[in-house]
Design a protein around this motif. Structure first.
Motif, mmCIF file in Angstrom:
data_model
loop_
_atom_site.group_PDB
_atom_site.id
_atom_site.type_symbol
_atom_site.label_atom_id
_atom_site.label_comp_id
_atom_site.label_asym_id
_atom_site.label_seq_id
_atom_site.Cartn_x
_atom_site.Cartn_y
_atom_site.Cartn_z
ATOM 1 N N GLU A 140 -10.121 -2.824 -11.356
ATOM 2 C CA GLU A 140 -9.823 -3.530 -12.612
ATOM 3 C C GLU A 140 -8.946 -4.746 -12.357
ATOM 4 N N PRO A 144 0.949 4.915 -4.653
ATOM 5 C CA PRO A 144 -0.433 5.350 -4.916
ATOM 6 C C PRO A 144 -1.076 4.513 -6.028
ATOM 7 N N MET A 145 -2.362 4.180 -5.834
ATOM 8 C CA MET A 145 -3.116 3.431 -6.835
ATOM 9 C C MET A 145 -4.574 3.895 -6.783
ATOM 10 N N THR A 146 -5.101 4.171 -7.923
ATOM 11 C CA THR A 146 -6.488 4.643 -7.977
ATOM 12 C C THR A 146 -7.455 3.495 -7.695
ATOM 13 N N ASP A 147 -8.617 3.861 -7.252
ATOM 14 C CA ASP A 147 -9.643 2.839 -6.978
ATOM 15 C C ASP A 147 -10.067 2.133 -8.250
ATOM 16 N N GLU A 148 -10.118 2.865 -9.368
ATOM 17 C CA GLU A 148 -10.503 2.240 -10.641
ATOM 18 C C GLU A 148 -9.507 1.156 -11.046
ATOM 19 N N ARG A 149 -8.183 1.467 -10.874
ATOM 20 C CA ARG A 149 -7.160 0.476 -11.228
ATOM 21 C C ARG A 149 -7.221 -0.724 -10.296
ATOM 22 N N THR A 192 5.670 -0.217 -9.174
ATOM 23 C CA THR A 192 4.250 -0.051 -9.521
ATOM 24 C C THR A 192 3.667 -1.338 -10.080
ATOM 25 N N THR A 203 0.820 -1.222 0.000
ATOM 26 C CA THR A 203 0.000 0.000 0.000
ATOM 27 C C THR A 203 0.851 1.269 0.000
ATOM 28 N N GLU A 230 0.821 -3.887 -8.426
ATOM 29 C CA GLU A 230 -0.362 -4.362 -9.149
ATOM 30 C C GLU A 230 -0.467 -5.885 -9.089
#
Length: 380
Positions: free
Chosen positions: A33, A25-30, A185, A22, A189
């Motif tokens: 997905e 940074p990672m967007t909620d959309e990514r 990154t 964590t 993911e």
């Protein structure tokens, strides 16, 4: 002149593996997905016969997930490891890294500045200038400073060269950080996918038959959790490596700033101090000469005034007194009177003597006249 002080950044703190996923940074959309892809993959895996090659291939895909990124992050760590090893191999030599050469240059500059501190020569200035002509100690100090100019210039050139290398090193570090960030990154993911796949497989295992559940648990879930653990571990190591690279970059910036301060402020302060010391020494010499001239002038004025006072007093005494001393004049008259008395006494005695002489001569002349008359008669 204050000492040069560099403040290093705080050391890198360990990054726990459980928090590595964590950190970036990672967007909620990514994230949604990636979770959807993981659940889709788990659904496909749950619908395949565990004895088929397709099941084995998909489990292998899970095991190889993120291997490229792990190798890329490891290469960055290996290149980082070469930096301190190379610095240790060349410590103190010509091949030392930029940080080592700059640090050595700063130490040499500080020693030179302390050695050329003018207060060491100025501490005995008054006594020396008062007892020794022109202050030999200060002359020796200025000669020492003049002879140290080449050494000082060499140190400054070495610091500038090291500063250029530090800036080039920081540019390379920024490139490494960019590569590492990209790899981290991707690793994050994959870690998100592994976590979602773990949950999806748990759901599949709960509703599958015994054979399917055993295969999914022993083969697929084991591979997912093993890969998830490897991804988190590599993420933690990579995050700490990224922080270490940033620490090296900050250290390089601090050293670069230190070089700027040392080659501008410190050297300028040293030269200003030397200039002030020389000006003060010259001013002290001028003041001493002016003081000596003032003292000589005062002595001349005092001597002249004393001569005037003495001469004026003598003139006044002479003007107030007679030309000839009275006692001398009285003695002279006494001598004249005594002389006249002697002359009178001589004349008185001479009169008696001359009377006797006249009588004697008259008697002789009378006696001689008889003979003269006889002689005259005989001649006739």
């Amino acid at each position: 002149m204050s000492d040069l002080v560099l403040t290093p950044p705080a050391p890198v703190t360990p990054v726990p593996a459980e928090t590595a996923a964590t950190m970036l940074p990672m967007t909620d959309e990514r994230a949604a997905e990636l979770t959807a892809k993981a659940r889709e993959f788990a659904g496909e895996l749950g619908g395949i016969d565990p004895r088929s090659p397709e099941f084995t291939r998909k489990v292998h895909d899970i095991s190889s997930m993120g291997d490229t990124e792990i190798r890329s992050a490891s290469q960055v760590a290996n290149r980082m490891l070469k930096r301190p090893v190379a610095a240790l191999d060349a410590a103190g030599g010509e091949g030392a890294d930029a940080q080592g050469r700059v640090a050595s240059g700063l130490v040499a500059l500080r020693r030179t500045v302390v050695d050329l501190d003018p207060k060491q020569a100025a501490s005995g200035t008054r006594k020396l200038l008062g007892l020794i002509p022109f202050g030999d100690r200060l002359r020796d100090y200025f000669a020492k400073f003049h002879s140290a100019q080449k050494h000082l210039d060499d140190i400054i050139r070495a610091l500038k060269s090291g500063q250029d290398e530090l800036l080039r090193d920081n540019a390379a570090i920024e490139g490494e950080k960019a590569n590492l960030w990209e790899a981290m990154t991707r690793l994050q993911e994959y870690a998100v996918m592994a976590k979602a796949m773990d949950a999806a497989l748990e759901e599949r295992i709960a509703v599958a038959d015994e054979t399917q559940a055993t295969a999914l648990r022993s083969d697929a879930l084991f591979a997912v959790r093993q890969k998830h653990q490897d991804l988190l571990t590599q993420l933690a190591v990579s995050a700490q490596g990224y922080l270490a690279l940033d620490l090296v970059r900050k250290n390089n910036l601090e050293l670069s700033k230190g070089v700027d301060r040392a080659t501008t402020t410190t050297v300028a302060a040293l030269r200003t101090a030397v200039t002030v010391a020389q000006a003060l020494a010259n001013q002290k010499l001028v003041l001493d000469q002016i003081t000596a001239l003032n003292a000589t002038t005062g002595d001349l004025i005092l001597a002249t005034s004393e001569m005037l006072r003495t001469q004026a007093g003598a003139i006044q005494n002479q003007a107030a007194s007679t030309t000839v001393d009275l006692d001398t004049l009285r003695q002279a008259f006494d001598n004249v009177y005594a002389t006249m008395d002697l002359i009178d006494s001589f004349r008185a005695k001479a009169v008696d003597s001359m009377a006797v002489t006249v009588d004697s001569l008259s008697s002789e002349l009378e006696h001689a006249r008889t003979y003269l008359d006889r002689a005259k008669e005989a001649s006739a």
